[in-house]
Write an enzyme that holds these catalytic residues in place. Structure first.
Site, PDB file in Angstrom:
ATOM      1  N   GLY A  14       0.829  -1.204   0.000  1.00 53.70           N
ATOM      2  CA  GLY A  14       0.000   0.000   0.000  1.00 53.70           C
ATOM      3  C   GLY A  14       0.857   1.246   0.000  1.00 53.70           C
ATOM      4  CD  GLU A  15       0.977   4.433  -3.955  1.00 54.95           C
ATOM      5  OE1 GLU A  15       2.000   5.140  -3.981  1.00 54.95           O
ATOM      6  OE2 GLU A  15       0.424   3.955  -4.962  1.00 54.95           O
ATOM      7  CG  PHE A  42       3.490  12.316   4.672  1.00 54.84           C
ATOM      8  CD1 PHE A  42       4.361  13.370   4.455  1.00 54.84           C
ATOM      9  CD2 PHE A  42       2.175  12.599   4.952  1.00 54.84           C
ATOM     10  CE1 PHE A  42       3.922  14.678   4.531  1.00 54.84           C
ATOM     11  CE2 PHE A  42       1.724  13.898   5.027  1.00 54.84           C
ATOM     12  CZ  PHE A  42       2.599  14.951   4.821  1.00 54.84           C
ATOM     13  CE  LYS A  65       2.380   0.964   9.263  1.00 53.41           C
ATOM     14  NZ  LYS A  65       1.660   1.654  10.358  1.00 53.41           N
ATOM     15  CG  ASP A 100      -9.660   1.105   9.468  1.00 51.86           C
ATOM     16  OD1 ASP A 100     -10.830   0.745   9.209  1.00 51.86           O
ATOM     17  OD2 ASP A 100      -8.801   1.274   8.596  1.00 51.86           O
TER      18      ASP A 100
END
Length: 862
Positions: free
Chosen positions: A576-577, A580, A614, A718
């Site tokens: 994912g992205e 930042f 990350k 979440d």
């Protein structure tokens, strides 16, 4: 037209009921459907289905709207086309047809977009979902359990596919299925006839297994589309599929199925009362004449027609005390299967409960149909251009004609009743008009508030990593979200709009200025509201909401995790992205040498391990870098077997990296969607399975991880199956990657094109009031548990648009018993569904804690 209130509808029913009795005199008798001739087009190509009854999940343009998805039509740009290219990981687009009443659908037709040679888009494969009431959607499967239907190979040919088994539905969705990214357009048609039985569901005991000459004979209802647990409820299946079983129940009309497939059967050894009870629910009150039951009578194998049947009738809320009883003539000479016709003596009912008594060891049914007289105003349809009246089928009984001598009396009675009805309706509406006006004004105010609140929430949720702190009391809380006041314990309807919204940066400064002592006052409520600490995450996603006192204690500490050499990473794929940074899936060598002694990998020595990395972009601003360091400090403190662990960091040079665990089976959502529940369908399709006990084991682990977080007053915000990773032996660890993945962009509510709020998992107070607490995590856990027990086959509230989901939260706010809950999954026991409902309690203080949830799941372990 808006739905009438229950009060008004009850009064109108009492008025219309005598009218229905009068109109019954001119009703006509209907017989069951005949599948072999029930193959007429239902009106897509012939335009009997109106434009407003055709809808879609999205459209590319006005010229490719849903109304242009009519088979063999070239209007508009030639077909329905969804808004964007369909991706294999996000196949939620659909074309929906509302038939306005229940229909028996035996055949479907599809076509691509040809547009006179300009278009070349078509669906090579697709699925069908259907619904009888518009709320519960069912995925169609063929008799071997396969969902995917072969579609088109070019843009112009019409491809017809028989539905085996046929479906009984009012709403039908065509859903394109692809294995690679491509543009898809569709034109469709449905074929069948009106469902004249009016039966919407039957509840019955599960069919049983017979051992016959060392051969297993499965007498289960293999195509039942309702809930199947200890019994069958709220569905239809083989007893209404139009296919009668053969004389020899071991044989079948259908190729490549198991012995006994055509029949649903029971043995008297399992029923101490001597009978099997089946309850039938109908679409409306009907006047029933007969019931036909197709029974096997292979008496040489101790299978016989039922000895007696006793039927009870329910026309309103109560069952009638006087049943109808019928005893067929026993036949010990002819072993042929046969229909037994039972007179129902013109009883008026909307539900029938029949008790079928055994006459030998086994009793087997393959079809049950009902014949009833219905009122004219319930059966008259607009004429259809199919060459025959829509309600006419071969074998129908002749229409009853009204005697001409009674016509004038009938007309006079009708006119008088109509005048009385008009007068009463005017009085009812006049008495309620002010209430309606006030309610409308109140709803408009709430909608305005909600729009403003969501706009602010979207900015905060998508632009911040949202590490937040639990406040000690309502008064000290300082949310970045707009409040709707007053915020009492019972959340009363707001009396005014709050126009002034808090400034995000000011909230951050105010929070930072609070003393640690303020967070440790006595009398802190169990569910404390979360304050926003303005931390920017790498992906723009959520991590956890963290107590302010913890942030204060961490602010001066060094990085507690050892530096890991970058050269030991091997890149595999990007997970994912965000704004930042990015999240990558990597293989890491010698990771165990850099870990704490209290952590061990389940791998052999010198074996690489999967990790998620990350990575902060080198051009990230100073605030993002500071927040990245704070996130590392917080993650380093989380040490629980069901929480993703921080393994290492790369801080010596840019880009800055944090290394966390990653489980070899990926996330729980994708894992479950590739599996099926244990049973005959999975066995026939060779699909990998997961047992119910393993599902509950995984849910218990999620509850355990959340119990640990809540003990620290951390709020996840979440929680969903997309944020739970699966390891060996169904090990579960809670993570936070879901929001950063394009795969799950459809799970987040989009404002101005950005995916920001996971509204289908959020509690009503989180959406309306901006309150994120342990109680709102409990709400999300209930949705996550629902996802798990449905094998993630559909999105929560899949029948509702995003806007309708938000409207539903308003119903929770108003608490007028109009809110919609997620339905009980098919394989979910009642105690577990009761636990789900408690997680969705309107009053946050009445929801269970994660300690209670964990205990209940352990107590109900199979």
């Amino acid at each position: 037209m808006k739905a009438r209130s229950r009060f008004e509808m009850n009064h109108l029913w009492k008025i219309f009921f005598p009218l229905s009795l009068l109109l019954y005199l001119s009703g006509n008798v209907k017989s069951q459907v005949n599948p072999s001739v029930c193959r007429s087009p239902l009106g897509m190509s012939g335009r009997q289905i109106l434009d407003e009854d055709i809808s879609a999940s999205s459209q590319w343009s006005e010229s490719t709207a849903a109304k242009y998805g009519r088979l063999d039509s070239e209007e508009g740009d030639g077909a329905w086309c969804p808004e964007s290219t369909i991706e294999p990981e996000n196949m939620n687009e659909f074309l929906q047809i509302d038939l306005r009443s229940l229909h028996f659908i035996t055949l479907v037709g599809t076509q691509g977009r040809h547009a006179g040679g300009i278009g070349n888009e078509f669906a090579q494969t697709y699925k069908i979902k259907y619904s009888r009431d518009g709320s519960r959607w069912i995925s169609w499967r063929n008799r071997q359990g396969k969902e995917v239907i072969e579609g088109n190979r070019n843009a112009y040919d019409i491809v017809l596919k028989d539905l085996e088994p046929p479906i009984i539905a009012r709403f039908v969705r065509f859903m394109p299925v692809i294995d690679h990214s491509m543009n898809v357009c569709m034109r469709v048609e449905l074929y069948g006839c009106e469902w004249l039985d009016g039966l919407v569901s039957y509840n019955a005991p599960l069919g049983q297994e017979m051992i016959l000459h060392d051969q297993e004979v499965y007498l289960n209802d293999s195509v039942y589309d309702g809930a199947i647990l200890y019994s069958m409820t709220e569905g239809l299946g083989q007893l209404t599929d139009g296919m009668c079983g053969l004389d020899d129940f071991v044989l079948s009309h259908v190729y490549n199925v198991w012995p006994g497939y055509d029949y649903v059967g029971w043995t008297n050894e399992s029923f101490p009362n001597g009978y099997v009870e089946i309850m039938f629910e109908f679409d409306r009150t009907r006047n029933f004449t007969t019931m036909k039951v197709h029974c096997n009578n292979m008496f040489s194998q101790r299978v016989k027609v039922f000895q007696k049947v006793v039927c009870y009738f329910r026309s309103d809320l109560d069952w009638e005390s006087t049943p109808v009883s019928f005893s067929p003539v026993m036949d010990d000479v002819n072993p042929s299967a046969r229909f037994v016709t039972v007179s129902l003596q013109n009883h008026m009912a909307s539900a029938i409960k029949c008790q079928y008594y055994f006459s030998d060891m086994w009793m087997m049914f393959s079809e049950i149909t009902f014949q009833s007289d219905t009122a004219m105003y319930n059966t008259t349809l607009a004429p259809r251009k199919t060459g025959a009246p829509p309600n006419t089928q071969p074998g129908d009984n002749p229409v009853h004609k009204v005697d001409d001598s009674n016509t004038r009396i009938l007309i006079g009675c009708l006119v008088a009743i109509i005048f009385i009805l008009v007068a009463i309706i005017v009085i009812i509406l006049w008495r309620q008009v002010w209430q309606k006006v006030l309610e409308k004004v109140s709803r408009r105010m709430l909608d305005d508030e909600l729009t403003a609140s969501l706009s602010i929430q979207s900015e905060a949720f998508s632009c911040n990593n949202n590490l937040t702190s639990s406040a000690p009391s309502e008064q000290e809380s300082s949310s970045t979200y707009e409040r709707i006041f007053p915020l009492g314990a019972d959340y009363q309807e707001p009396s005014r709009l709050v126009r002034k919204l808090p400034d995000v940066s000011q909230v951050s400064e105010d929070t930072a200025s609070k003393s640690p002592q303020s967070s440790t006052q006595e009398g802190v409520p169990h569910y404390a509201e979360a304050d926003i600490v303005n931390l920017q995450g790498v992906t723009g996603g959520n991590t956890y909401a963290v107590p302010a006192v913890t942030m204060d204690l961490l602010s001066g500490k060094d990085i507690p995790i050892e530096e890991f050499p970058r050269k030991l990473f091997t890149f595999k794929e990007k997970l994912g992205e965000g704004q930042f940074g990015e999240v990558h899936l990597c293989e890491a060598e010698d990771m165990e040498e850099f870990m704490d002694k209290d952590f061990s990998f389940d791998v052999s020595e010198n074996q690489t391990v999967l990790v998620a990395v990350k990575m902060l972009r080198a051009d990230a601003n100073k605030n993002a870098r500071n927040d990245f360091l704070k996130e590392i400090k917080i993650m380093s403190r989380l040490k629980d077997p069901n929480i993703i662990r921080l393994l290492g960091v790369c801080m010596s040079s840019d880009p800055l990296c944090m290394i966390t665990e990653y489980m070899e089976n990926g996330d729980l959502n994708q894992f479950l969607s590739r599996h099926e529940p244990e049973g005959m369908i999975a066995l026939l399709s060779n699909a990998p399975t997961v047992s119910y006990s393993n599902l509950q084991h995984m849910a218990t682990q999620i509850a355990s991880g959340m119990k640990y977080l809540s003990s620290l007053n951390f709020v996840h915000r979440d929680l969903a199956t997309r944020n739970c990773l699966v390891g060996k032996n169904y090990t579960i660890k809670i993570a936070d990657f879901g929001m950063s993945r394009n795969l799950y962009s459809g799970d987040y509510y989009r404002i101005q094109g950005r995916a920001v709020l996971p509204i289908r998992w959020m509690s009503w107070e989180s959406i309306l009031l901006g309150k994120f607490t342990t109680a709102s995590d409990v709400w999300a856990f209930g949705v996550t548990l629902w996802e798990t027990l449905t094998f993630c086959k559909e999105q929560p509230y899949s029948q509702l648009s995003d806007e309708q989901v938000i409207e539903n939260t308003g119903e929770f706010f108003r608490d007028q018993r109009r809110q919609i809950y997620l339905p009980q999954p098919h394989m979910c026991p009642d105690p577990i569904y009761k636990l789900m409902l408690s997680c969705w309690h309107r009053n946050a203080k009445e929801r269970p804690s994660f300690q209670e949830i964990h205990r209940i799941l352990l107590e109900n372990t199979p």
